[in-house]
Design an enzyme around this catalytic site. Structure first.
Site, mmCIF file in Angstrom:
data_model
loop_
_atom_site.group_PDB
_atom_site.id
_atom_site.type_symbol
_atom_site.label_atom_id
_atom_site.label_comp_id
_atom_site.label_asym_id
_atom_site.label_seq_id
_atom_site.Cartn_x
_atom_site.Cartn_y
_atom_site.Cartn_z
ATOM 1 N N CYS A 59 76.362 -9.821 49.907
ATOM 2 C CA CYS A 59 76.921 -10.841 49.035
ATOM 3 C C CYS A 59 77.958 -11.680 49.740
ATOM 4 C CB CYS A 59 77.554 -10.199 47.812
ATOM 5 S SG CYS A 59 76.592 -8.844 47.203
ATOM 6 N N GLY B 269 71.945 -6.712 38.146
ATOM 7 C CA GLY B 269 73.232 -6.021 38.173
ATOM 8 C C GLY B 269 74.393 -6.947 37.853
ATOM 9 N N THR B 270 74.324 -8.162 38.354
ATOM 10 C CA THR B 270 75.413 -9.115 38.120
ATOM 11 C C THR B 270 75.578 -9.410 36.634
ATOM 12 O OG1 THR B 270 75.050 -10.111 40.289
ATOM 13 C CG2 THR B 270 76.236 -11.450 38.669
ATOM 14 N N GLN C 262 74.361 1.027 42.839
ATOM 15 C CA GLN C 262 74.018 1.695 44.095
ATOM 16 C C GLN C 262 73.675 3.172 43.891
ATOM 17 O OE1 GLN C 262 73.666 0.517 47.243
ATOM 18 N NE2 GLN C 262 74.273 -1.587 46.850
ATOM 19 N N THR D 47 63.559 -14.526 26.105
ATOM 20 C CA THR D 47 62.247 -13.882 26.138
ATOM 21 C C THR D 47 62.214 -12.818 27.245
ATOM 22 O OG1 THR D 47 61.243 -15.909 25.351
ATOM 23 C CG2 THR D 47 59.776 -14.335 26.442
ATOM 24 N N HIS E 25 66.179 -4.097 41.752
ATOM 25 C CA HIS E 25 65.791 -4.305 43.158
ATOM 26 C C HIS E 25 66.543 -3.417 44.137
ATOM 27 C CE1 HIS E 25 69.071 -6.856 44.960
ATOM 28 N NE2 HIS E 25 69.345 -7.101 43.699
ATOM 29 N N SER F 102 70.504 -2.101 38.535
ATOM 30 C CA SER F 102 69.719 -3.226 39.040
ATOM 31 C C SER F 102 68.416 -2.704 39.623
ATOM 32 C CB SER F 102 70.502 -3.976 40.106
ATOM 33 O OG SER F 102 69.681 -4.970 40.680
HETATM 34 C C1 LIG Z 1 73.696 -5.442 44.281
HETATM 35 C C2 LIG Z 1 74.829 -5.032 43.418
HETATM 36 C C3 LIG Z 1 75.145 -5.749 42.248
HETATM 37 C C4 LIG Z 1 74.416 -6.987 41.851
HETATM 38 O O1 LIG Z 1 73.099 -6.724 41.431
HETATM 39 P P1 LIG Z 1 72.032 -7.941 41.336
HETATM 40 O O2 LIG Z 1 70.861 -7.331 40.636
HETATM 41 O O3 LIG Z 1 71.728 -8.337 42.752
HETATM 42 O O4 LIG Z 1 72.669 -9.019 40.558
HETATM 43 C C5 LIG Z 1 76.196 -5.290 41.473
HETATM 44 N N1 LIG Z 1 76.885 -4.190 41.804
HETATM 45 C C6 LIG Z 1 76.600 -3.465 42.919
HETATM 46 C C7 LIG Z 1 77.379 -2.245 43.213
HETATM 47 C C8 LIG Z 1 75.574 -3.874 43.765
HETATM 48 O O5 LIG Z 1 75.316 -3.174 44.860
#
Ligand SMILES: *Cc1c(COP(=O)(O)O)cnc(C)c1O
Length: 405
Positions: free
Chosen positions: A330, A76-77, A184, A242, A206, A204
């Site tokens: 975070c 997500g980041t 989310q 990759t 996870h 994301s």
């Molecule tokens: C967790 C989260 C991220 C970051 O995602 P990662 O895969 O952990 O880098 C970004 N935005 C929101 C809203 C999140 O909840």
């Protein structure tokens, strides 16, 4: 230590959601017998490429997008960074204007602040006491030099769902690219990108029961965007490196499961959450619900308790086998109160007394019942030793959104 029934309880799905057995199984061959590079032309490479293609199709199906519009990233980041910096840099003018909100994830806020340092201008739209953004405030912020609007779909801390449909329409009318961080929201609410006016959308894996270290950015055809990683030209030139083949296989499986189970899981989580919120507010004096009472993610409950520190609560619950969070994972380790809660108008001491409970598909009534049984004891113990106890409740001016008992 463990819960009464000897089992640990995981109520922190907003931080990460445990991988499902089917996901682990889908990934497994790509760590061993099928560990080719998806760019190789031999049979090993071809089977890796097939896994990447299938993962992309699964994500596209979940969002009703075209597979060619899905760009795999490391999470997500990175998706947020690519969306924000990639569109800002595309204009090749370091003085553009960006609209975002005060309650975004740091993965959006920090790239915006970085661009500000390079000469861009950033407007951060404030929120209501329920963390809601007014679409009209976004419209009013638009300027001739606005290059991007970035507003999240669902808040990572308090779960408030933003009016992205209206904001998307406003962006489209003005011809400005619209990014939404949907990390989310994806897998919890239906998203139809054929109908939604969104140009860029972050995901994301996870956060939706897939593996960590893999994510995606939806990039609508025709959106002007530059890569932030330059190299071998993978992912249509937008994201060199990759491909993470096992990650993509697991992410694709998680998307397939989300598509299959979303309705049933969301309904069940909403029921579990609503009951949990009612019980907590009934049982514990001077307790409040943060965020919007109805426009919120199904599994999200975010509480505030006067006179205590959220960290103490999280640790007290952990000793009883229950995993929760003070807000966003975070910002753990920092003593600063959550920027989201402060933007909602809470005072520092109110923000510090907050607890986030985020439910997921494997949670059940028995676990919620145990939580409700033990929470009042943990809260009163902390209040006994609190230097603030005996003072006036903090919540009396906590904003319209507060539901006080
Ligand atoms: C967790 C989260 C991220 C970051 O995602 P990662 O895969 O952990 O880098 C970004 N935005 C929101 C809203 C999140 O909840």
């Amino acid at each position: 230590m463990s819960a009464g029934h000897g089992k640990r309880i995981y109520f922190d799905h907003g931080a990460t959601a445990p991988m499902l057995p089917e996901v682990v199984e889908a990934m497994s061959p790509y760590f061993s017998e099928k560990s080719g590079n998806a760019s190789s032309i031999h049979s090993f490479g071809r089977e890796a490429r097939k896994a990447v293609d299938e993962g992309r199709e699964s994500l596209a199906k979940l969002l009703n997008a075209d597979p060619s519009e899905i760009v795999f990233t490391s999470g997500g980041t990175e998706s947020d960074n690519l969306a924000v910096k990639g569109t800002a840099m595309h204009g090749r003018r370091a003085d553009g204007h960006i609209i975002t909100s005060a309650v975004e994830h740091p993965a959006v806020l920090e790239p915006c602040a970085y661009l500000e340092g390079l000469g861009f201008q950033v407007t951060r739209i404030p929120v209501s006491s329920e963390a809601l953004i007014d679409p009209e405030a976004v419209r009013d912020a638009i300027r001739d030099d606005t290059v991007l609007i970035s507003i999240m779909m669902a808040n990572s801390e308090v779960g408030t769902m933003q009016p992205v449909e209206e904001i998307g329409r406003i962006a489209k009318d003005s011809g400005i690219p619209f990014h939404t961080d949907a990390v989310q929201a994806v897998s919890k609410v239906p998203i139809d990108l054929d109908r939604l006016d969104v140009d860029l959308l972050s995901i994301s894996s996870h956060k939706m029961h897939g593996p960590k270290g893999i994510g995606a950015l939806f990039v609508r055809k025709g959106t002007g965007i530059d890569p932030i990683l330059h190299g071998g030209g993978h992912e249509g030139g937008l994201r060199s490196s990759t491909e993470n083949v096992p990650g993509i296989a697991g992410f694709g499986k998680a998307a397939e499961i989300a598509r299959r189970d979303m309705g049933e899981v969301s309904d069940r989580m909403r029921g579990l959450r609503d009951n949990l919120v009612k019980e907590v507010l009934d049982e514990i004096p001077n307790s409040y619900l943060n965020g919007h009472p109805t426009k919120r993610l199904a599994g999200n409950a975010h509480f505030r308790f006067d006179f205590i520190e959220g960290e103490g609560l999280v640790l007290g619950l952990d000793m009883l086998g229950i995993a929760t969070s003070t807000g966003s994972a975070c910002s753990t380790g920092s003593l600063e109160p959550s920027h989201v809660l402060l933007a909602m108008g809470l005072r520092h001491e109110q923000a510090h007394g907050s607890l986030r409970v985020t439910l997921g598909r494997e949670n059940n009534h028995e676990e919620a019942g145990y939580f409700i049984d033990v929470l009042p004891g943990v809260v009163s113990k902390l209040r006994e030793i609190s230097p603030f106890s005996g003072h006036t409740p903090l919540g009396s001016d906590g904003g319209d959104a507060s539901v006080q008992r």
